[in-house]
Design a protein around this motif. Structure first.
Motif, PDB file in Angstrom:
ATOM      1  N   VAL A   1       0.639  -1.165   0.084  1.00  0.00           N
ATOM      2  CA  VAL A   1      -0.153  -0.047   0.102  1.00  0.00           C
ATOM      3  C   VAL A   1       0.818   0.919  -0.119  1.00  0.00           C
ATOM      4  CG1 VAL A   1      -1.690   1.247   1.393  1.00  0.00           C
ATOM      5  CG2 VAL A   1      -1.827  -1.143   1.160  1.00  0.00           C
ATOM      6  N   SER A   2       0.484   2.349  -0.829  1.00  0.00           N
ATOM      7  CA  SER A   2       1.254   3.394  -0.633  1.00  0.00           C
ATOM      8  C   SER A   2       0.498   4.511  -0.026  1.00  0.00           C
ATOM      9  CB  SER A   2       1.526   4.083  -2.109  1.00  0.00           C
ATOM     10  OG  SER A   2       2.301   3.290  -2.869  1.00  0.00           O
ATOM     11  N   LEU A   3       1.149   5.349   0.709  1.00  0.00           N
ATOM     12  CA  LEU A   3       0.497   6.522   1.409  1.00  0.00           C
ATOM     13  C   LEU A   3       1.210   7.598   1.042  1.00  0.00           C
ATOM     14  CD1 LEU A   3      -1.250   7.926   3.755  1.00  0.00           C
ATOM     15  CD2 LEU A   3       0.529   7.276   5.284  1.00  0.00           C
ATOM     16  N   ASP A   4       0.531   8.472   0.409  1.00  0.00           N
ATOM     17  CA  ASP A   4       1.199   9.787  -0.399  1.00  0.00           C
ATOM     18  C   ASP A   4       0.750  10.953   0.444  1.00  0.00           C
ATOM     19  OD1 ASP A   4       2.181   8.338  -2.756  1.00  0.00           O
ATOM     20  OD2 ASP A   4       0.308   8.564  -3.550  1.00  0.00           O
ATOM     21  N   THR A   5       1.743  11.678   1.189  1.00  0.00           N
ATOM     22  CA  THR A   5       1.295  12.932   1.701  1.00  0.00           C
ATOM     23  C   THR A   5       1.872  14.318   0.994  1.00  0.00           C
ATOM     24  OG1 THR A   5       3.414  12.747   2.923  1.00  0.00           O
ATOM     25  CG2 THR A   5       1.443  11.815   4.115  1.00  0.00           C
ATOM     26  N   HIS A   6       1.414  15.141   1.180  1.00  0.00           N
ATOM     27  CA  HIS A   6       1.628  16.382   0.459  1.00  0.00           C
ATOM     28  C   HIS A   6       1.438  16.260  -1.025  1.00  0.00           C
ATOM     29  CE1 HIS A   6       3.610  18.296   4.099  1.00  0.00           C
ATOM     30  NE2 HIS A   6       4.534  16.979   4.205  1.00  0.00           N
ATOM     31  N   ILE A   7       0.024  15.792  -1.058  1.00  0.00           N
ATOM     32  CA  ILE A   7      -0.249  15.515  -2.370  1.00  0.00           C
ATOM     33  C   ILE A   7      -0.372  16.667  -3.179  1.00  0.00           C
ATOM     34  CG2 ILE A   7      -1.386  13.208  -1.843  1.00  0.00           C
ATOM     35  CD1 ILE A   7      -3.915  14.672  -1.398  1.00  0.00           C
ATOM     36  N   ASP A   8      -0.412  17.695  -2.862  1.00  0.00           N
ATOM     37  CA  ASP A   8      -0.725  19.029  -3.662  1.00  0.00           C
ATOM     38  C   ASP A   8       0.617  19.384  -4.301  1.00  0.00           C
ATOM     39  OD1 ASP A   8       0.609  19.626  -0.965  1.00  0.00           O
ATOM     40  OD2 ASP A   8      -0.444  21.543  -0.937  1.00  0.00           O
TER      41      ASP A   8
END
Length: 157
Positions: free
Chosen positions: A52-59
């Motif tokens: 599973v990938s968790l992306d943060t700061h997606i902006d």
């Protein structure tokens, strides 16, 4: 591939055949009593069935991505899971609605709070992409071996 709404999740969350994404509002625990909103995205792909990938700061153009085992999230919903860089556990109390995800790098640890019900919805949807126990059927071992040998650096002798 058609897009489908994840049950119980906002419209921008979609399952497109062999990929799944859930946009989720996390909270970073900056210090006791201080929470900082952190928009994020959980992703799952059939071609990488254990992860599973968790992306943060997606902006940002390039989000910060953590990759960890799907099983880690599933186990963390009911108990303490993980050692090292990623740990997951449910908040205290049997009916806790919060899932804590701790991400560590170097000497820094970020503790994120997630709605446990949304993470459970995401994991349930991943089972429609690749049911638990069938992950090996979706691995392309030949491609993995080719990618391992396609490095630009000369092998160590």
């Amino acid at each position: 591939m058609s897009e489908h709404e994840l049950p119980g999740a906002p419209e921008e969350n979609a399952c497109a055949g062999d990929e799944l994404a859930l946009y989720i509002d996390l909270e970073a625990v900056a210090c006791p009593g201080l929470l900082v909103a952190l928009p994020a995205r959980l992703r799952y792909r059939r071609e990488d069935p254990y992860a599973v990938s968790l992306d943060t700061h997606i902006d940002l153009d390039e989000p910060i991505t953590w990759i960890f085992a799907r099983e880690l999230l599933a186990t963390g919903l009911t108990g303490w899971a993980g050692l090292g860089d990623v740990t997951v556990h449910r908040g205290t109390g049997p009916a806790s609605a919060t899932l804590f995800i701790a991400l560590s790098a170097d000497d820094t640890t970020a503790v994120l709070r997630a709605p446990a019900a949304l993470v459970q919805t995401f994991l349930d949807a991943t089972e429609h992409v690749v049911p638990y126990g069938t992950e090996t059927l979706h691995l392309d071992v030949d491609d993995l071996i080719l990618r391992l040998f396609e490095t630009e650096e000369p092998p160590l002798i």
